[in-house]
Design a protein around this motif. Structure first.
Motif, mmCIF file in Angstrom:
data_model
loop_
_atom_site.group_PDB
_atom_site.id
_atom_site.type_symbol
_atom_site.label_atom_id
_atom_site.label_comp_id
_atom_site.label_asym_id
_atom_site.label_seq_id
_atom_site.Cartn_x
_atom_site.Cartn_y
_atom_site.Cartn_z
ATOM 1 N N VAL A 35 0.807 -1.225 0.000
ATOM 2 C CA VAL A 35 0.000 0.000 0.000
ATOM 3 C C VAL A 35 0.837 1.270 0.000
ATOM 4 O O VAL A 35 0.307 2.358 0.210
ATOM 5 N N SER A 36 2.126 1.149 -0.246
ATOM 6 C CA SER A 36 2.969 2.342 -0.252
ATOM 7 C C SER A 36 4.144 2.161 -1.203
ATOM 8 O O SER A 36 4.606 1.040 -1.434
ATOM 9 N N GLU A 37 4.619 3.264 -1.736
ATOM 10 C CA GLU A 37 5.832 3.273 -2.554
ATOM 11 C C GLU A 37 7.068 3.541 -1.702
ATOM 12 O O GLU A 37 8.123 3.898 -2.225
ATOM 13 N N LYS A 62 -9.075 -4.409 2.802
ATOM 14 C CA LYS A 62 -9.327 -3.211 2.023
ATOM 15 C C LYS A 62 -9.176 -1.968 2.904
ATOM 16 O O LYS A 62 -9.789 -1.862 3.960
ATOM 17 N N ILE A 63 -8.345 -1.041 2.444
ATOM 18 C CA ILE A 63 -8.121 0.216 3.145
ATOM 19 C C ILE A 63 -8.674 1.339 2.273
ATOM 20 O O ILE A 63 -8.409 1.374 1.068
ATOM 21 N N PRO A 64 -9.448 2.269 2.847
ATOM 22 C CA PRO A 64 -10.019 3.358 2.041
ATOM 23 C C PRO A 64 -8.950 4.152 1.295
ATOM 24 O O PRO A 64 -7.882 4.428 1.835
ATOM 25 N N ILE A 123 -3.960 7.749 0.700
ATOM 26 C CA ILE A 123 -3.334 8.976 0.197
ATOM 27 C C ILE A 123 -2.709 9.752 1.352
ATOM 28 O O ILE A 123 -1.542 10.172 1.287
ATOM 29 N N ASP A 124 -3.471 9.923 2.430
ATOM 30 C CA ASP A 124 -2.954 10.645 3.594
ATOM 31 C C ASP A 124 -1.805 9.884 4.253
ATOM 32 O O ASP A 124 -0.822 10.485 4.721
ATOM 33 N N PHE A 125 -1.924 8.583 4.278
ATOM 34 C CA PHE A 125 -0.889 7.731 4.864
ATOM 35 C C PHE A 125 0.430 7.889 4.115
ATOM 36 O O PHE A 125 1.489 8.098 4.722
ATOM 37 N N ASN A 126 0.369 7.821 2.812
ATOM 38 C CA ASN A 126 1.587 7.955 2.014
ATOM 39 C C ASN A 126 2.149 9.370 2.061
ATOM 40 O O ASN A 126 3.368 9.555 2.019
#
Length: 241
Positions: A62-64, A176-178, A183-186
């Motif tokens: 879920v992240s780059e 599943k993550i919203p 977006i805010d997490f990354n």
């Protein structure tokens, strides 16, 4: 869940200074326990040691961002008084899974040696003497650097063998993550990685055996780029064999 080592401080700093921090519960632990928390469905997102990806049925990266290294990292090393071909036994760090599998792969495919591997159960079990070596990871390894005749930096050896960087951990979700949260997490992770100096100012960290800023900026590589993704795929394929 995130890893409680120095290399995670930028991520933690970014999350703590984000608009999502009040909405999450952040736990910190050493890598093998973080892996267990994800496998046991105790967390929604984890900075997971990549070895667990072979054990998960459904997951999404879920992240780059990741915990990686382009070559030598100085914190995932095999320590010995004798050269690799003379090592008879190796104590394996109980805090690690990915690094243990990396070591096994290198012993088999790069060095072509077969020492006895012993799982260490505590910090006191690292008996490095004569032909006994030890794999030590994370912050505890800093004090060991420079004390032994032979120090084998595992991601450096991996790079020599494959020409690729190495990824130790990446951000994984098993549900599943919203999209808005991700977006805010990354954005939070990016803020932390872009402000490493500030993250070290805010975090009290007692380890005088390494230059913290140099380690985070020049040894740890945080971007999960194409070459790191290729390295992950190769590693996960090879350890299945």
């Amino acid at each position: 869940a995130a890893i409680s080592f120095l290399n995670s401080i930028p991520f933690i700093y970014g999350l703590e200074n984000s608009n999502i921090y009040s909405d999450i519960i952040l736990s910190l632990d050493y890598p093998s326990r973080v892996a267990a928390s994800l496998l046991n469905n105790e967390v929604d997102i984890a900075l997971a040691p990549i070895v667990v990806l072979n054990e998960l049925k459904d997951y999404k990266i879920v992240s780059e961002f990741c915990i990686g290294a382009e070559s030598s990292v100085n914190s995932v090393c095999l320590y010995s008084h004798v050269p690799i071909e003379k090592i008879k036994t190796i104590s394996l760090d109980y805090q690690s899974r990915t690094s243990v599998e990396l070591l096994k792969l290198l012993l088999r495919e790069y060095w072509n040696v077969n020492p006895l591997l012993i799982k260490s159960l505590s910090n006191e079990n690292f008996d490095i003497c004569d032909d006994k070596a030890a794999l030590v990871i994370g912050d505890r390894s800093f004090v060991l650097n420079g004390q032994y005749n032979y120090v084998y930096d595992l991601p450096e050896i991996w790079n020599l063998m494959t020409g690729l960087p190495f990824v130790f951990a990446c951000w994984v979700a098993t549900k599943k993550i919203p999209d808005k949260f991700l977006i805010d997490f990354n954005d939070a992770l990016k803020y932390g990685v872009n402000n490493i100096s500030k993250s070290l100012e805010k975090k009290s960290y007692e380890n005088n055996y390494v230059n913290h800023e140099d380690y985070l900026k020049n040894k740890i590589s945080y971007n999960l780029n194409l070459s790191k993704k290729k390295a992950m795929q190769l590693f996960l394929k090879r350890i299945k064999i």
